[in-house]
Write an enzyme that holds these catalytic residues in place. Sequence first.
Site, mmCIF file in Angstrom:
data_model
loop_
_atom_site.group_PDB
_atom_site.id
_atom_site.type_symbol
_atom_site.label_atom_id
_atom_site.label_comp_id
_atom_site.label_asym_id
_atom_site.label_seq_id
_atom_site.Cartn_x
_atom_site.Cartn_y
_atom_site.Cartn_z
ATOM 1 N N ARG A 146 32.749 -18.532 -3.617
ATOM 2 C CA ARG A 146 33.794 -18.445 -4.636
ATOM 3 C C ARG A 146 33.614 -17.209 -5.519
ATOM 4 O O ARG A 146 34.596 -16.642 -5.991
ATOM 5 C CB ARG A 146 33.817 -19.714 -5.481
ATOM 6 C CG ARG A 146 34.429 -20.853 -4.694
ATOM 7 C CD ARG A 146 34.503 -22.115 -5.466
ATOM 8 N NE ARG A 146 35.368 -23.053 -4.785
ATOM 9 C CZ ARG A 146 35.409 -24.350 -5.023
ATOM 10 N NH1 ARG A 146 34.623 -24.865 -5.945
ATOM 11 N NH2 ARG A 146 36.234 -25.127 -4.362
ATOM 12 N N LYS A 201 39.424 -40.953 5.328
ATOM 13 C CA LYS A 201 40.478 -41.921 5.041
ATOM 14 C C LYS A 201 41.895 -41.450 5.334
ATOM 15 O O LYS A 201 42.263 -40.328 5.029
ATOM 16 C CB LYS A 201 40.418 -42.268 3.553
ATOM 17 C CG LYS A 201 39.192 -43.061 3.187
ATOM 18 C CD LYS A 201 39.475 -43.824 1.914
ATOM 19 C CE LYS A 201 38.308 -43.818 0.970
ATOM 20 N NZ LYS A 201 38.680 -43.559 -0.397
ATOM 21 N N GLY A 239 37.221 -27.701 1.736
ATOM 22 C CA GLY A 239 36.437 -28.941 1.730
ATOM 23 C C GLY A 239 35.370 -28.999 2.804
ATOM 24 O O GLY A 239 34.698 -28.012 3.090
ATOM 25 N N GLY A 271 41.191 -29.658 -2.329
ATOM 26 C CA GLY A 271 42.298 -30.460 -2.867
ATOM 27 C C GLY A 271 43.587 -29.660 -2.932
ATOM 28 O O GLY A 271 44.664 -30.146 -2.572
HETATM 29 P P1 AMP Z 1 37.202 -36.242 3.795
HETATM 30 O O1 AMP Z 1 36.584 -35.971 2.477
HETATM 31 O O2 AMP Z 1 38.298 -37.244 3.764
HETATM 32 O O3 AMP Z 1 37.563 -34.974 4.547
HETATM 33 O O4 AMP Z 1 36.100 -36.972 4.636
HETATM 34 C C1 AMP Z 1 34.911 -36.365 5.019
HETATM 35 C C2 AMP Z 1 33.952 -37.448 5.327
HETATM 36 O O5 AMP Z 1 34.444 -38.239 6.376
HETATM 37 C C3 AMP Z 1 32.615 -36.915 5.790
HETATM 38 O O6 AMP Z 1 31.655 -37.224 4.845
HETATM 39 C C4 AMP Z 1 32.380 -37.657 7.092
HETATM 40 O O7 AMP Z 1 31.089 -38.155 7.228
HETATM 41 C C5 AMP Z 1 33.365 -38.810 7.028
HETATM 42 N N1 AMP Z 1 33.696 -39.310 8.362
HETATM 43 C C6 AMP Z 1 34.170 -38.611 9.396
HETATM 44 N N2 AMP Z 1 34.292 -39.386 10.484
HETATM 45 C C7 AMP Z 1 33.891 -40.622 10.130
HETATM 46 C C8 AMP Z 1 33.770 -41.855 10.821
HETATM 47 N N3 AMP Z 1 34.097 -41.956 12.110
HETATM 48 N N4 AMP Z 1 33.329 -42.919 10.142
HETATM 49 C C9 AMP Z 1 32.990 -42.809 8.833
HETATM 50 N N5 AMP Z 1 33.083 -41.682 8.121
HETATM 51 C C10 AMP Z 1 33.517 -40.580 8.758
#
Ligand code: AMP
Length: 397
Positions: A38, A201, A354, A377
């Site tokens: 950054r 999610k 991210g 974000g």
């Molecule tokens: P996000 O912040 O929504 O991009 O999510 C990233 C997080 O999703 C990371 O910490 C990953 O470990 C988690 N993640 C990715 N695949 C899976 C999975 N199959 N089960 C649980 N967590 C996951």
Amino acid sequence: MTFNKKSIEDVSLKGKRVLMRCDFNVPIVDGKITDENRLLGALDTIKYVSQNGGKVILCSHLGKVKGPDESKSLKIVSERLSQLLGKNLKFVPSDVVVDDSVRSEVSKMNEGDIILLENTRFRPEEGKCEEAFSKDLASICDVYVNDAFGTAHRAHCSTVGVTKFVDEAVCGYLIQKELKFLGDSVSNPQRPFVAILGGAKVSDKINVINNLLNKVDTLIIGGGMAYTFLKAQGYSIGTSLVEEDKLEYAKEMLQKAKEKGVNLLLPVDHVIGDKFDNNATRKETVDQNIEDGFMGLDIGKKTCEIFRDVLKNAKTVIWNGPMGVFEFSNFNQGTIEVAKAMAESNALTIIGGGDSAAAVNTLGFGDKMTHISTGGGASLEFLEGKVLPGIDALNNK
Ligand code: AMP
């Protein structure tokens, strides 16, 4: 979206006090900055303004504080930034960010000088976009420059409020670049246009999925969010991450993809574990289904091959979110394979900040991508089709 905001090149800077909102929210561990991307990203704009006779007043937030907190002081940033600029930068700390001592320092500045204010979040008004702090910031400048893409989705004093009290509010090179890549690729993509979404999610990416289905030729969904989609289609998903309340939404999106002629790809096999642990008993499935007592922690080999083939023919690729639990070395292969396929592709490749940005950089593929967004974000909200308040507030050309 056409980008018609004024930039630093559209205004006169000579002799002007230029308040520049940067994103210096860098990770600091044991008093050391562990990722200075950054800071590096801000250098071009700072140098341009300084070399064109502006008196550069830098500001940024750091961390999640809502008042003065010595551990979140920007002092450490000022020291590293001085080195990176090869120029002495003066840090003018104040618990209220702008006070008489800061005003006095600003009044003594010569053309080309650079100073850095204290963490904008030391002022409790910052996050609430209240007038008092916005006016304080505006009172020490003639021109306001926003180059903090990472916080452009937040309406704070230093990103939005201040613009109401200055004549010139323009963007810097970093925001210009982010909008060029994220904006052009989404509104006017070279096709085939492929988006890859992963991460934990579905609920975090509801509007992104919905918006991208109007734009892309192929939507790849991996990571934890894939299991809600697979369950919605009737597959067994064992103990995988699932959002029961999003099953209907997943069905709607599958239907929308069909209606729009979008190729929506989900994993066809998985790497599974009996618990959420790097040392879990690890197995590979033969198809979409996952046996009882196991959870999907990464995409499988066949899936990697299918995703790779799609990426080979793509002309534009946007990626946000890992394909599995990439923090676990036994379950990071899918994320590595996707990063590799993007690095090898001739397409315009964009990483939406991210975790995927971190993954790509850690794996050493950073310089193989066309653009890595500095805002997680912010880039997600951008992909949702939202207008980012920090950008909206800038003057039009
Ligand atoms: P996000 O912040 O929504 O991009 O999510 C990233 C997080 O999703 C990371 O910490 C990953 O470990 C988690 N993640 C990715 N695949 C899976 C999975 N199959 N089960 C649980 N967590 C996951």
